[in-house]
Design a protein around this motif. Structure first.
Motif, PDB file in Angstrom:
ATOM      1  N   GLY A 157     -56.857 -60.222   4.148  1.00 23.48           N
ATOM      2  CA  GLY A 157     -57.354 -58.964   4.725  1.00 23.48           C
ATOM      3  C   GLY A 157     -58.670 -58.516   4.098  1.00 23.48           C
ATOM      4  N   LYS A 158     -59.297 -57.510   4.754  1.00 28.82           N
ATOM      5  CA  LYS A 158     -60.571 -56.973   4.239  1.00 28.82           C
ATOM      6  C   LYS A 158     -60.317 -56.133   2.987  1.00 28.82           C
ATOM      7  CE  LYS A 158     -63.731 -56.740   8.085  1.00 28.82           C
ATOM      8  NZ  LYS A 158     -64.250 -55.924   9.155  1.00 28.82           N
ATOM      9  N   LEU A 159     -61.322 -56.137   2.096  1.00 30.14           N
ATOM     10  CA  LEU A 159     -61.184 -55.370   0.853  1.00 30.14           C
ATOM     11  C   LEU A 159     -62.054 -54.116   0.902  1.00 30.14           C
ATOM     12  CD1 LEU A 159     -61.460 -58.383  -1.640  1.00 30.14           C
ATOM     13  CD2 LEU A 159     -59.365 -57.171  -1.026  1.00 30.14           C
ATOM     14  N   THR A 160     -61.603 -53.078   0.191  1.00 30.27           N
ATOM     15  CA  THR A 160     -62.397 -51.846   0.102  1.00 30.27           C
ATOM     16  C   THR A 160     -63.593 -52.083  -0.824  1.00 30.27           C
ATOM     17  OG1 THR A 160     -61.122 -51.129  -1.804  1.00 30.27           O
ATOM     18  CG2 THR A 160     -60.381 -50.316   0.349  1.00 30.27           C
ATOM     19  N   GLU A 161     -64.534 -51.161  -0.813  1.00 30.74           N
ATOM     20  CA  GLU A 161     -65.621 -51.187  -1.789  1.00 30.74           C
ATOM     21  C   GLU A 161     -65.019 -50.975  -3.181  1.00 30.74           C
ATOM     22  OE1 GLU A 161     -69.036 -51.637  -1.526  1.00 30.74           O
ATOM     23  OE2 GLU A 161     -68.342 -52.397   0.416  1.00 30.74           O
ATOM     24  N   PRO A 162     -65.588 -51.575  -4.238  1.00 31.08           N
ATOM     25  CA  PRO A 162     -65.017 -51.366  -5.575  1.00 31.08           C
ATOM     26  C   PRO A 162     -65.157 -49.918  -6.046  1.00 31.08           C
ATOM     27  CG  PRO A 162     -67.016 -52.713  -5.674  1.00 31.08           C
ATOM     28  CD  PRO A 162     -66.728 -52.491  -4.236  1.00 31.08           C
ATOM     29  N   ARG A 163     -64.148 -49.462  -6.777  1.00 35.01           N
ATOM     30  CA  ARG A 163     -64.257 -48.136  -7.402  1.00 35.01           C
ATOM     31  C   ARG A 163     -63.749 -48.254  -8.838  1.00 35.01           C
ATOM     32  NH1 ARG A 163     -59.159 -45.429  -7.591  1.00 35.01           N
ATOM     33  NH2 ARG A 163     -57.644 -46.308  -6.165  1.00 35.01           N
ATOM     34  N   ASN A 164     -64.228 -47.331  -9.672  1.00 36.13           N
ATOM     35  CA  ASN A 164     -63.822 -47.380 -11.081  1.00 36.13           C
ATOM     36  C   ASN A 164     -62.397 -46.875 -11.253  1.00 36.13           C
ATOM     37  OD1 ASN A 164     -65.956 -48.539 -12.348  1.00 36.13           O
ATOM     38  ND2 ASN A 164     -67.062 -46.623 -12.626  1.00 36.13           N
ATOM     39  N   PHE A 165     -61.628 -47.629 -12.004  1.00 30.70           N
ATOM     40  CA  PHE A 165     -60.235 -47.255 -12.248  1.00 30.70           C
ATOM     41  C   PHE A 165     -60.049 -47.139 -13.761  1.00 30.70           C
ATOM     42  CE2 PHE A 165     -55.819 -48.514 -13.113  1.00 30.70           C
ATOM     43  CZ  PHE A 165     -55.153 -47.598 -12.323  1.00 30.70           C
ATOM     44  N   ASN A 166     -59.822 -45.897 -14.222  1.00 30.66           N
ATOM     45  CA  ASN A 166     -59.685 -45.687 -15.662  1.00 30.66           C
ATOM     46  C   ASN A 166     -58.341 -46.212 -16.161  1.00 30.66           C
ATOM     47  OD1 ASN A 166     -58.958 -43.920 -18.186  1.00 30.66           O
ATOM     48  ND2 ASN A 166     -61.173 -43.926 -17.979  1.00 30.66           N
ATOM     49  N   LEU A 167     -58.368 -46.858 -17.331  1.00 28.33           N
ATOM     50  CA  LEU A 167     -57.158 -47.541 -17.806  1.00 28.33           C
ATOM     51  C   LEU A 167     -56.256 -46.688 -18.698  1.00 28.33           C
ATOM     52  CD1 LEU A 167     -58.669 -51.055 -18.697  1.00 28.33           C
ATOM     53  CD2 LEU A 167     -57.687 -50.290 -16.543  1.00 28.33           C
ATOM     54  N   MET A 168     -56.688 -45.444 -18.973  1.00 26.88           N
ATOM     55  CA  MET A 168     -55.860 -44.596 -19.839  1.00 26.88           C
ATOM     56  C   MET A 168     -54.563 -44.216 -19.119  1.00 26.88           C
ATOM     57  SD  MET A 168     -57.452 -44.101 -22.708  1.00 26.88           S
ATOM     58  CE  MET A 168     -56.568 -42.755 -23.441  1.00 26.88           C
ATOM     59  N   MET A 169     -53.458 -44.236 -19.845  1.00 25.82           N
ATOM     60  CA  MET A 169     -52.155 -43.843 -19.277  1.00 25.82           C
ATOM     61  C   MET A 169     -51.928 -42.369 -19.563  1.00 25.82           C
ATOM     62  SD  MET A 169     -49.463 -46.270 -18.630  1.00 25.82           S
ATOM     63  CE  MET A 169     -49.342 -48.019 -18.633  1.00 25.82           C
ATOM     64  N   LYS A 170     -51.698 -41.634 -18.489  1.00 19.61           N
ATOM     65  CA  LYS A 170     -51.506 -40.185 -18.640  1.00 19.61           C
ATOM     66  C   LYS A 170     -50.034 -39.840 -18.830  1.00 19.61           C
ATOM     67  CE  LYS A 170     -55.024 -37.902 -15.925  1.00 19.61           C
ATOM     68  NZ  LYS A 170     -55.359 -37.483 -14.600  1.00 19.61           N
ATOM     69  N   THR A 171     -49.817 -38.788 -19.575  1.00 19.11           N
ATOM     70  CA  THR A 171     -48.471 -38.204 -19.627  1.00 19.11           C
ATOM     71  C   THR A 171     -48.658 -36.694 -19.779  1.00 19.11           C
ATOM     72  OG1 THR A 171     -46.318 -38.279 -20.708  1.00 19.11           O
ATOM     73  CG2 THR A 171     -48.208 -38.499 -22.146  1.00 19.11           C
ATOM     74  N   SER A 172     -47.564 -35.957 -19.776  1.00 12.89           N
ATOM     75  CA  SER A 172     -47.756 -34.534 -20.053  1.00 12.89           C
ATOM     76  C   SER A 172     -46.842 -34.130 -21.201  1.00 12.89           C
ATOM     77  CB  SER A 172     -47.503 -33.693 -18.806  1.00 12.89           C
ATOM     78  OG  SER A 172     -46.192 -33.859 -18.392  1.00 12.89           O
ATOM     79  N   VAL A 173     -47.359 -33.236 -22.003  1.00  9.67           N
ATOM     80  CA  VAL A 173     -46.661 -32.849 -23.229  1.00  9.67           C
ATOM     81  C   VAL A 173     -46.150 -31.423 -23.071  1.00  9.67           C
ATOM     82  CG1 VAL A 173     -47.028 -32.367 -25.684  1.00  9.67           C
ATOM     83  CG2 VAL A 173     -47.999 -34.423 -24.665  1.00  9.67           C
ATOM     84  N   GLY A 174     -44.916 -31.179 -23.421  1.00  9.16           N
ATOM     85  CA  GLY A 174     -44.346 -29.834 -23.298  1.00  9.16           C
ATOM     86  C   GLY A 174     -43.652 -29.653 -21.956  1.00  9.16           C
ATOM     87  N   PRO A 175     -43.013 -28.498 -21.781  1.00  9.88           N
ATOM     88  CA  PRO A 175     -42.157 -28.310 -20.604  1.00  9.88           C
ATOM     89  C   PRO A 175     -42.903 -27.985 -19.309  1.00  9.88           C
ATOM     90  CG  PRO A 175     -42.002 -26.426 -22.079  1.00  9.88           C
ATOM     91  CD  PRO A 175     -42.934 -27.379 -22.716  1.00  9.88           C
TER      92      PRO A 175
END
Ligand code: GAP
Length: 443
Positions: A109-127
């Motif tokens: 299949g056709k591919l999209t234009e490249p975009r930057n994908f940040n490699l940091m893994m997010k989480t959330s701290v606290g309730p």
């Protein structure tokens, strides 16, 4: 590679993570033998770095740090992102620089234009899950060292040059984790940061590069399977003034197992700017205040694990044991360095239907257990049991036979030479300690 993956699972080195639920994001678990072996690698690294170098201390920093650390380090920007393309048909995602063709390798299949994908893994701290609580799982352990620079300096009364070593988990949201444990989203790093005068950085970069290559060779990696890649400017990490990769020749090609970086004053100056704390060092000798340069050695515990196991793996057609029973077509030998082999000693009664032999062998096993990681095995013929131990790299097999009952001795078989020698049981612990060099390397 498939043979190593199969051995790793069959013999308890590495299992796919959450396997009963179909696996999870190419994660892996280290099984009983894998956990031993990985701990050994980390211990040998720690001992080498901490004990063999002057002015070296250790640290164990938190995985979750202030998000401002990652702003200062440059990890939240394009410098720590991969170019991602997505298939417009099947929606699979790929790293652009790994694609050889302009269409989707899965469905054409056709591919999209490249975009930057940040490699940091997010989480959330606290309730409360909102923007203010966003945190990140660290992407490299070294940031914990930089933010503690002042604490370490003051508490340990260090003067440059000095180093700080740390082992711990890091996380990256890799677009395409692959090649078994080579590229995963959760992995362990063994990092050392050497703080030095700027004018001495090149000298120490060269020194640490050689030290790290020596380490792999000293643990049995074959010279022809190791090389240094001088990383050209455009391929370097965003923080690196100088960079080499130590590469290993895996079955899937030459790949990086460790990087050595001259990070200049990138990290300390940025953390000074963002934290508004002056992290410059006052040099009593020159009466100058400056940001020390940092030489970093950054290895992966998982990647070196894979390199050690690939390098040690041997298949012997026709088998080594010509004298015992039916010769096997292919015998597997894992010729791991004795310091990293997971099992040091196996205790085997010659046969299991003689209670007196079993009793004596179990006594020997209990005698050795507090000193070495050992196994007791009575199942199958003695030849088959030797081969089972060779396959997992056990250094010595001890066989309790009928002579043992009369003479209080047993045979000790060397994994690599297969030579056997009789030794007295009362001298066993001392003899094995000497042979395995436990006191020198594992104390
Ligand atoms: N602090 C510098 C740093 O993190 P890096 O070259 O990005 O440098 C260092 O990583 C080492 O960490 C690599 O050589 C590799 O052994 C290990 N590593 C990095 N990403 C990894 C991944 N996704 N899976 C397994 N190991 C990884």
């Amino acid at each position: 590679m498939s043979k190593i993956i199969s051995l790793a699972k069959r013999r308890g080195f590495i299992f796919p993570s959450s396997e009963i639920y179909g696996g999870f994001g190419s994660g892996y678990d280290f099984g009983p033998l894998g956990a031993e072996m990985k701990n050994n690698i980390k211990k040998v690294w720690w001992d080498e770095i901490i004990k063999n170098h002057q002015n070296m201390v250790g640290l164990d920093a938190a995985i979750l740090m202030s998000p401002r650390v990652w702003q200062a380090s440059g990890h939240l920007t394009a410098g720590f992102a991969d170019e991602l393309v997505e298939c417009k048909g099947c929606h699979k995602r790929f790293k652009k620089d790994e694609l050889k063709q302009k269409v989707c390798p899965e469905c054409g299949g056709k591919l999209t234009e490249p975009r930057n994908f940040n490699l940091m893994m997010k989480t959330s701290v606290g309730p409360v899950e909102e923007e203010a609580t966003t945190a990140y799982l660290r992407a490299e352990t070294c940031q914990g060292i930089y933010v503690n620079f002042e604490n370490i300096l003051n508490s340990m009364r260090l003067k440059i040059p000095f180093g700080v070593a740390q082992i711990g988990k890091s996380f990256r949201n890799e677009i395409t984790p692959k090649d078994f444990i080579f590229r995963t989203r959760e992995f362990e790093q063994m990092e050392m940061q050497w703080f030095c005068r700027p004018k001495e950085a090149i000298k120490y970069f060269d020194f640490w590069k050689k030290e790290r290559v020596k380490w792999y060779l000293s643990l049995g990696i074959k010279k022809e399977n190791l090389r240094i890649k001088e990383v050209p400017v455009k391929e370097r990490a965003h923080y690196a003034k100088q960079q080499i990769d130590i590469e290993y020749k895996f079955p899937f090609g030459w790949k990086e197992i460790e990087g050595v970086h001259n990070r200049g004053d990138f990290d300390l100056s940025n953390h000074s700017k963002y934290s508004e704390k002056d992290l410059r060092y006052f040099d009593e000798e020159t009466k100058e205040k400056y940001f020390p340069y940092i030489i970093e050695t950054s290895g992966g515990a998982d990647r070196s694990f894979l390199a050690f196991i690939c390098d040690a793996y041997q298949e012997i057609k026709g088998g080594r044991t010509k004298t015992t029973e039916a010769v096997k077509e292919v015998e597997i030998l894992l010729k791991l360095d004795k310091r990293i082999a997971p099992i040091k000693v196996a205790v085997l009664p010659l046969v299991r239907n003689k209670p007196e032999l079993v009793k004596k062998a179990k006594e020997v096993y209990q005698l050795l257990k507090p000193h070495f990681i050992c196994q007791y095995d009575e199942l199958g013929s003695i030849g088959r049991r030797y081969r089972r131990q060779d396959e997992i790299g056990t250094i010595f097999c001890l066989t309790v036979d009928f002579e043992s009952l009369k003479q209080e001795d047993l045979t000790i078989r060397d994994r690599d030479t297969m030579k056997q020698k009789r030794v007295k049981i009362k001298n066993l612990v001392e003899i094995l300690k000497e042979k395995i060099n436990v006191s020198k390397n594992n104390s």
